[in-house]
Each structure stands twice: as C-alpha cells, then as structure tokens.
Design an enzyme around this catalytic site. Structure first.
Site, PDB file in Angstrom:
ATOM      1  N   ARG A  20      46.462  46.048  30.703  1.00  0.00           N
ATOM      2  CA  ARG A  20      47.157  46.176  31.994  1.00  0.00           C
ATOM      3  C   ARG A  20      48.664  46.227  31.785  1.00  0.00           C
ATOM      4  O   ARG A  20      49.210  45.487  30.972  1.00  0.00           O
ATOM      5  CB  ARG A  20      46.800  44.982  32.874  1.00  0.00           C
ATOM      6  CG  ARG A  20      47.273  45.099  34.288  1.00  0.00           C
ATOM      7  CD  ARG A  20      46.703  44.037  35.193  1.00  0.00           C
ATOM      8  NE  ARG A  20      45.886  43.023  34.579  1.00  0.00           N
ATOM      9  CZ  ARG A  20      46.205  41.732  34.568  1.00  0.00           C
ATOM     10  NH1 ARG A  20      47.340  41.318  35.085  1.00  0.00           N
ATOM     11  NH2 ARG A  20      45.394  40.860  34.020  1.00  0.00           N
ATOM     12  N   SER A  50      43.544  46.801  39.960  1.00  0.00           N
ATOM     13  CA  SER A  50      42.902  45.720  40.713  1.00  0.00           C
ATOM     14  C   SER A  50      43.784  45.249  41.872  1.00  0.00           C
ATOM     15  O   SER A  50      44.088  46.018  42.767  1.00  0.00           O
ATOM     16  CB  SER A  50      42.530  44.575  39.773  1.00  0.00           C
ATOM     17  OG  SER A  50      41.753  43.625  40.436  1.00  0.00           O
ATOM     18  N   HIS A  51      44.238  43.985  41.838  1.00  0.00           N
ATOM     19  CA  HIS A  51      45.021  43.429  42.943  1.00  0.00           C
ATOM     20  C   HIS A  51      46.509  43.343  42.592  1.00  0.00           C
ATOM     21  O   HIS A  51      47.272  42.730  43.325  1.00  0.00           O
ATOM     22  CB  HIS A  51      44.499  42.034  43.309  1.00  0.00           C
ATOM     23  CG  HIS A  51      44.626  41.055  42.181  1.00  0.00           C
ATOM     24  ND1 HIS A  51      43.714  41.003  41.159  1.00  0.00           N
ATOM     25  CD2 HIS A  51      45.570  40.126  41.894  1.00  0.00           C
ATOM     26  CE1 HIS A  51      44.096  40.072  40.293  1.00  0.00           C
ATOM     27  NE2 HIS A  51      45.212  39.522  40.724  1.00  0.00           N
ATOM     28  N   LYS A  61      39.530  48.478  32.657  1.00  0.00           N
ATOM     29  CA  LYS A  61      38.431  47.529  32.491  1.00  0.00           C
ATOM     30  C   LYS A  61      37.345  48.252  31.697  1.00  0.00           C
ATOM     31  O   LYS A  61      36.913  49.341  32.087  1.00  0.00           O
ATOM     32  CB  LYS A  61      37.903  47.062  33.848  1.00  0.00           C
ATOM     33  CG  LYS A  61      38.871  46.153  34.590  1.00  0.00           C
ATOM     34  CD  LYS A  61      38.321  45.684  35.918  1.00  0.00           C
ATOM     35  CE  LYS A  61      39.313  44.727  36.604  1.00  0.00           C
ATOM     36  NZ  LYS A  61      38.870  44.334  37.960  1.00  0.00           N
ATOM     37  N   ASP A  69      39.154  43.476  47.301  1.00  0.00           N
ATOM     38  CA  ASP A  69      40.369  43.700  46.519  1.00  0.00           C
ATOM     39  C   ASP A  69      40.495  45.192  46.212  1.00  0.00           C
ATOM     40  O   ASP A  69      39.678  46.003  46.667  1.00  0.00           O
ATOM     41  CB  ASP A  69      40.383  42.836  45.250  1.00  0.00           C
ATOM     42  CG  ASP A  69      39.366  43.256  44.212  1.00  0.00           C
ATOM     43  OD1 ASP A  69      38.378  43.933  44.574  1.00  0.00           O
ATOM     44  OD2 ASP A  69      39.546  42.914  43.030  1.00  0.00           O
ATOM     45  N   ASP A 103      39.953  47.200  43.736  1.00  0.00           N
ATOM     46  CA  ASP A 103      38.916  47.991  43.066  1.00  0.00           C
ATOM     47  C   ASP A 103      37.503  47.576  43.465  1.00  0.00           C
ATOM     48  O   ASP A 103      36.528  48.033  42.883  1.00  0.00           O
ATOM     49  CB  ASP A 103      39.100  47.959  41.548  1.00  0.00           C
ATOM     50  CG  ASP A 103      38.935  46.570  40.932  1.00  0.00           C
ATOM     51  OD1 ASP A 103      39.269  45.586  41.608  1.00  0.00           O
ATOM     52  OD2 ASP A 103      38.498  46.476  39.772  1.00  0.00           O
ATOM     53  N   ASP A 134      35.698  44.764  43.263  1.00  0.00           N
ATOM     54  CA  ASP A 134      34.802  43.860  42.530  1.00  0.00           C
ATOM     55  C   ASP A 134      34.952  42.417  43.008  1.00  0.00           C
ATOM     56  O   ASP A 134      34.273  41.528  42.510  1.00  0.00           O
ATOM     57  CB  ASP A 134      34.978  43.968  41.007  1.00  0.00           C
ATOM     58  CG  ASP A 134      36.375  43.628  40.510  1.00  0.00           C
ATOM     59  OD1 ASP A 134      37.215  43.202  41.319  1.00  0.00           O
ATOM     60  OD2 ASP A 134      36.625  43.784  39.300  1.00  0.00           O
ATOM     61  N   ARG A 135      35.842  42.183  44.003  1.00  0.00           N
ATOM     62  CA  ARG A 135      35.990  40.836  44.587  1.00  0.00           C
ATOM     63  C   ARG A 135      35.882  40.928  46.095  1.00  0.00           C
ATOM     64  O   ARG A 135      36.336  41.894  46.708  1.00  0.00           O
ATOM     65  CB  ARG A 135      37.356  40.229  44.206  1.00  0.00           C
ATOM     66  CG  ARG A 135      37.330  39.540  42.868  1.00  0.00           C
ATOM     67  CD  ARG A 135      38.515  38.635  42.653  1.00  0.00           C
ATOM     68  NE  ARG A 135      39.782  39.312  42.757  1.00  0.00           N
ATOM     69  CZ  ARG A 135      40.771  38.941  43.570  1.00  0.00           C
ATOM     70  NH1 ARG A 135      40.628  37.904  44.373  1.00  0.00           N
ATOM     71  NH2 ARG A 135      41.899  39.598  43.584  1.00  0.00           N
ATOM     72  N   LYS A 186      36.821  26.097  38.023  1.00  0.00           N
ATOM     73  CA  LYS A 186      37.533  25.826  39.284  1.00  0.00           C
ATOM     74  C   LYS A 186      36.584  25.595  40.462  1.00  0.00           C
ATOM     75  O   LYS A 186      37.030  25.266  41.560  1.00  0.00           O
ATOM     76  CB  LYS A 186      38.494  26.982  39.609  1.00  0.00           C
ATOM     77  CG  LYS A 186      39.607  27.185  38.598  1.00  0.00           C
ATOM     78  CD  LYS A 186      40.760  28.014  39.147  1.00  0.00           C
ATOM     79  CE  LYS A 186      40.397  29.420  39.511  1.00  0.00           C
ATOM     80  NZ  LYS A 186      40.203  30.297  38.347  1.00  0.00           N
ATOM     81  N   GLU A 241      32.912  33.159  40.754  1.00  0.00           N
ATOM     82  CA  GLU A 241      34.257  32.602  40.661  1.00  0.00           C
ATOM     83  C   GLU A 241      34.732  32.299  42.073  1.00  0.00           C
ATOM     84  O   GLU A 241      34.387  33.011  43.022  1.00  0.00           O
ATOM     85  CB  GLU A 241      35.218  33.601  40.012  1.00  0.00           C
ATOM     86  CG  GLU A 241      35.069  33.714  38.514  1.00  0.00           C
ATOM     87  CD  GLU A 241      36.254  34.462  37.888  1.00  0.00           C
ATOM     88  OE1 GLU A 241      36.706  35.470  38.459  1.00  0.00           O
ATOM     89  OE2 GLU A 241      36.723  34.018  36.828  1.00  0.00           O
ATOM     90  N   SER A 247      37.450  32.925  43.352  1.00  0.00           N
ATOM     91  CA  SER A 247      38.262  34.039  43.855  1.00  0.00           C
ATOM     92  C   SER A 247      37.451  35.175  44.458  1.00  0.00           C
ATOM     93  O   SER A 247      38.014  36.110  45.026  1.00  0.00           O
ATOM     94  CB  SER A 247      39.123  34.604  42.728  1.00  0.00           C
ATOM     95  OG  SER A 247      38.290  35.145  41.712  1.00  0.00           O
ATOM     96  N   HIS A 268      34.744  36.951  42.734  1.00  0.00           N
ATOM     97  CA  HIS A 268      33.895  37.709  41.806  1.00  0.00           C
ATOM     98  C   HIS A 268      32.489  37.117  41.911  1.00  0.00           C
ATOM     99  O   HIS A 268      32.285  35.939  41.604  1.00  0.00           O
ATOM    100  CB  HIS A 268      34.376  37.538  40.361  1.00  0.00           C
ATOM    101  CG  HIS A 268      35.596  38.322  39.999  1.00  0.00           C
ATOM    102  ND1 HIS A 268      35.561  39.674  39.713  1.00  0.00           N
ATOM    103  CD2 HIS A 268      36.878  37.948  39.847  1.00  0.00           C
ATOM    104  CE1 HIS A 268      36.781  40.085  39.408  1.00  0.00           C
ATOM    105  NE2 HIS A 268      37.602  39.062  39.487  1.00  0.00           N
ATOM    106  N   ALA A 283      44.944  26.582  30.961  1.00  0.00           N
ATOM    107  CA  ALA A 283      45.918  27.638  30.670  1.00  0.00           C
ATOM    108  C   ALA A 283      45.372  28.964  31.181  1.00  0.00           C
ATOM    109  O   ALA A 283      44.223  29.321  30.911  1.00  0.00           O
ATOM    110  CB  ALA A 283      46.165  27.704  29.167  1.00  0.00           C
ATOM    111  N   ASN A 332      44.683  32.787  31.114  1.00  0.00           N
ATOM    112  CA  ASN A 332      44.538  33.728  30.001  1.00  0.00           C
ATOM    113  C   ASN A 332      45.368  34.987  30.203  1.00  0.00           C
ATOM    114  O   ASN A 332      45.487  35.800  29.287  1.00  0.00           O
ATOM    115  CB  ASN A 332      43.069  34.113  29.822  1.00  0.00           C
ATOM    116  CG  ASN A 332      42.302  33.037  29.082  1.00  0.00           C
ATOM    117  OD1 ASN A 332      42.731  32.562  28.048  1.00  0.00           O
ATOM    118  ND2 ASN A 332      41.166  32.627  29.639  1.00  0.00           N
ATOM    119  N   THR A 333      45.930  35.165  31.395  1.00  0.00           N
ATOM    120  CA  THR A 333      46.599  36.431  31.701  1.00  0.00           C
ATOM    121  C   THR A 333      48.089  36.287  32.011  1.00  0.00           C
ATOM    122  O   THR A 333      48.799  37.277  32.040  1.00  0.00           O
ATOM    123  CB  THR A 333      45.911  37.111  32.904  1.00  0.00           C
ATOM    124  OG1 THR A 333      45.839  36.180  33.989  1.00  0.00           O
ATOM    125  CG2 THR A 333      44.508  37.553  32.544  1.00  0.00           C
TER     126      THR A 333
END
Length: 458
Positions: free
Chosen positions: A12, A106-107, A116, A243, A245, A247-248, A281, A320, A322, A324, A422, A424-425
C-alpha cells in the site's frame, strides 16, 4: 523506492509517489514468479480493481509485469474485493486462476492505493510480502509495456452466486437502507437486491474515487451519520454500510450499531456446534457466549491472519470488531461484506430480533480503540517490555487473572480486561479496555497506560 509500501497484510502507498510505474510492474513480475514457485503449473492470475481514479493505470502496469514473468492476466475490471477473492474458487469456462490481485486502497485517503494478494487460495502476507519487497528493491531493471489480458466476468458470476444462495428470502414487508460510500459495493448491490425483490434505498451508490460524500470507513462513527439520519425516519428496518472495497460492513438497527464481535454471536447461534475465531480486540462477551454452546478461539488481528487460522482450524466463522466477517459455513472463508449482508437478511427473514438479542447479552462497557503514537522501531520492544513488567506488576495493580499474549498483551482482570498491541500497519500501539462498569474500565486503562508511560520514560 520505499520499503514502507510492503505492509503486513498488503502492499500500500501513495499513487505515483510510492506506487509508480516501475515498482508496480516489478510487483506484478515478482508476484507471478512467486506463484510459479508455489504452483509450477500456474497459468493465470486474476486482477480486479476498486473505484480509485488511478486503479485502471495500476492494473495496466501490474499486467505488464505479470506478462513479463510468463503468466496471463484474467481481467475482471471494476469489482468489490470479495468478487476478486471469489474468482479463486470459480471456473470461467475452462479458465481457472491460480491466484488473484485486488487493486484497492480500501478505506485509506483517495491518493492511496495498493494490492491485496491471494496465491493458490491463500493470503500472501507478512514475511512473504517483506521478502518480495527486498527482491523488488534490489532490482534496477526496466519492464516494457505489455497490457494484453483476457476479460472475465467475475462480477456477474458473483452476483448470480449470491442471488442463487439467497433466493429463499421473503422480505416483502421490510425495507433497508444501504450506504456504499462511493466505493465498489455499488457495482453489485442493486442488481442482487432487485433480483431478490428486496425493498431498499441506496446512498452514494456511484463508484467515485474522490469519495465526495464521506470517507468509506464504516468503523468510523462519523461516516455513519448519513445512514443514521435515514434510520431515524422510521422508514427502514435496518441499515448496512460498507468500506471502499466492500470487505467490511457496519450493520445498524434504528437503535444500535452492531460491531463485528456482536455479529459473531448472532451468526454463530445458527451454526451447529460452531467454531468461531475472534481477534484480540473482541469483547469477552463474545468468547464467553460462544463457548457456552460452541468453541471460540482468540487470535491475532488482521484479515490475512484470520483467513489462515480458519483454514488451519476448519472454523465456521471469524470476525474482527471493525467489520471483517469471514463465513466458512456455506461459503469460502474470506471476508465479504456483501455476502455477510445477505446472511444478516436471512436472520431477519427468520424472525431474529437483533435489538432484543443484543439487550439480552451481558452488558459491559467497552472503550473504542485508543491509539498511541510511537515509533516503528520501538513499538514491538515496548510490548516485550510490558510483558516483562507484568511478571511483577506494581503494588497498586488490580489482581491479574490471566495474561494472553497471542497478539500484544490482553490482561484479564477480575471485572474486565485491557489490551495493548502493536499495530502491524502503522507506528502506533492499539489499546482497548472493557469492564462491567465504565469506572472499572477506566481503572484498567489508567494502570496499563501508567505502566506504559513508565516503560517509555526509561
């Protein structure tokens, strides 16, 4: 060229500044080479793209790289990410792809885009992406233009699959509102709804990479203001938002916004002996409820992580917070907000009362995600230092029942839990706190944040 575009779950970056012609062609070339390593008989990679203005240009560059490596491109054009994933499980009149690339930001803001990647039906992520990045960054060759591709109709195959799967729905007495956020959900949604005789209103249906109405991120409450206004009119039974694309998903009644972990409870009730995977989460209510009639597994955040874990455990479903949502029950185990919409409509058709079922769950107080900015270099070390500090916590600490370290640190207290992990992105720590009362959640938040501040100050 910047190594930072090679992320944990995808590739990305900002169009042209980071994702330029040279690097995009090489991404196509090296991905194709990687697929040939995994599947020596590979012939085809399917490529689709989202509504961003630069997505068709990236598709042409990517195609040139794939062709250079000796594979052919099956071009599905403008589609939702789930229709791209769907191509991996579909025969296109004798043509079968061995992997797919979805070009999507994505968002993220409009100047961003990315890829992806699915190879041999598995997500391509983590160390594989980082290794690919190293190969690309050390190659100073130039790849010539070769945009030849074979057109496939993944969009209509996908639409027909959903329509056939949900042809039993009888929702004549209900009406729904859908917010596509000018993303790609609008490419397929109206046709599916019409074919299933569902009454609806669609907001911001037209794909537009400028996102003129609001940012396409349904996990951000601000982006749901338009759909909430519609639901406040009493004209609609439920609302669905997507979102960029698709997927959410966000699923809303006029009273509530049901997050992914709560939806996991609802869907799991209709699966026999369900095995459900949640990320760290997710609310404890989800784990406790599902464990009372099935099996709930706590795992790492990230759509790629969850897809791999579904395959490993043969779980029926994963979620998730969020939005997903991954159905492996009657489906293919990837995150698909359009498919999830119709599974939700199926529950509504069966008389499932979302509001009542939600109110019957144990009521807890959960904070939203609270992000703490740190440096890329320090974020994982901070987590390790916190783990060490928690082996001998300060005297003022509430009693710790358990520490879960599957992804960061989830500290289970007597009346709730606190999470620090942490990202990851991004160079951030992600935190969330939950307890039986707001006051207890604040206590858990304070003690863990104070401990973090002590460690950071050393």
């Amino acid at each position: 060229m910047s190594a930072s575009i090679f992320r944990e779950y995808d590739i990305r970056g900002i169009f042209e500044k980071e994702l330029n012609e040279n690097i995009t062609k090489k991404i196509g070339f090296y991905l194709a080479k990687e697929l040939i390593k995994k599947v020596p008989t590979a012939k085809y990679i399917a490529v689709g793209y989202d509504a961003r203005l630069h997505s068709p240009t990236l598709k042409n560059w990517l195609t040139s790289g794939i062709n250079k490596a000796g594979l052919k491109v099956l071009d599905m054009g403008l589609v939702p990410t789930p229709a791209n994933y769907f191509a991996n499980f579909t025969d296109f009149d004798g043509l079968k792809c061995d992997g797919s690339v979805m070009i999507t930001g994505s968002h993220n803001p409009p100047e961003y885009n990315g890829f992806k990647i699915t190879l041999n039906k598995d997500p391509f992520f983590g160390e594989e992406i980082y290794a690919l990045g190293k190969e690309i960054l050390s190659d100073d060759s130039i790849i010539e233009d070769n945009e030849i591709s074979i057109t496939i109709d993944s969009k209509n195959r996908y639409i027909n699959y959903i329509v056939n799967h949900f042809s039993h729905l009888k929702l004549e007495n209900k009406k729904f509102v859908f917010d596509c956020g000018n993303g790609v959900a609008g490419v397929v949604l109206r046709e599916i709804l019409d074919k299933l005789n569902i009454k609806y209103k669609i907001l911001f249906e037209e794909p537009d990479g400028n996102f003129p109405n609001h940012h396409p991120d349904p996990s951000d409450e601000h982006t749901l203001e338009d759909i909430k206004k519609e639901l406040a009119t009493d004209e609609f039974d439920f609302g669905f938002a997507y979102d960029g694309d698709a997927d959410r998903i966000a699923l809303l009644s006029p009273k509530y916004n049901f997050k992914g972990d709560i939806l996991a409870i609802f869907f799991s009730k209709f699966i026999k002996n369900p095995t459900v995977i949640g990320e760290v989460k997710c609310t404890q209510v989800m784990y406790d409820t599902i464990n009372s009639y099935g099996k709930a597994i706590m795992y790492k955040t990230g759509h790629s992580n969850l897809k791999v874990k579904i395959k490993e455990t043969k779980a029926d479903f994963a979620a998730e917070v969020s939005g997903h949502l991954f159905f492996n029950d009657r489906y293919f185990g990837y995150d698909d907000a359009i498919y999830a919409t119709f599974r939700a409509l199926e529950l509504i058709d069966d008389g499932f009362d979302f509001d009542k079922e939600y109110e019957a769950l144990p009521q807890v107080y959960s904070t939203p995600e609270i992000n703490i900015t740190v440096t890329e270099e320090s974020k994982f070390k901070i987590i390790e230092d916190l783990k060490e500090a928690l082996t001998n916590p300060p005297a003022n600490f509430p009693k710790i029942k358990e520490i879960i370290t599957v992804d960061g640190i989830r500290v289970i207290f007597e009346n709730g839990w606190g999470l620090i992990r942490a990202s990851n992105t991004t160079p951030k720590l992600v935190t969330r706190f939950e307890a039986d009362t707001k006051e207890n959640a604040k206590i858990y938040e304070n003690v863990l944040i104070n401990l973090f501040n002590e460690i950071k100050g050393k």
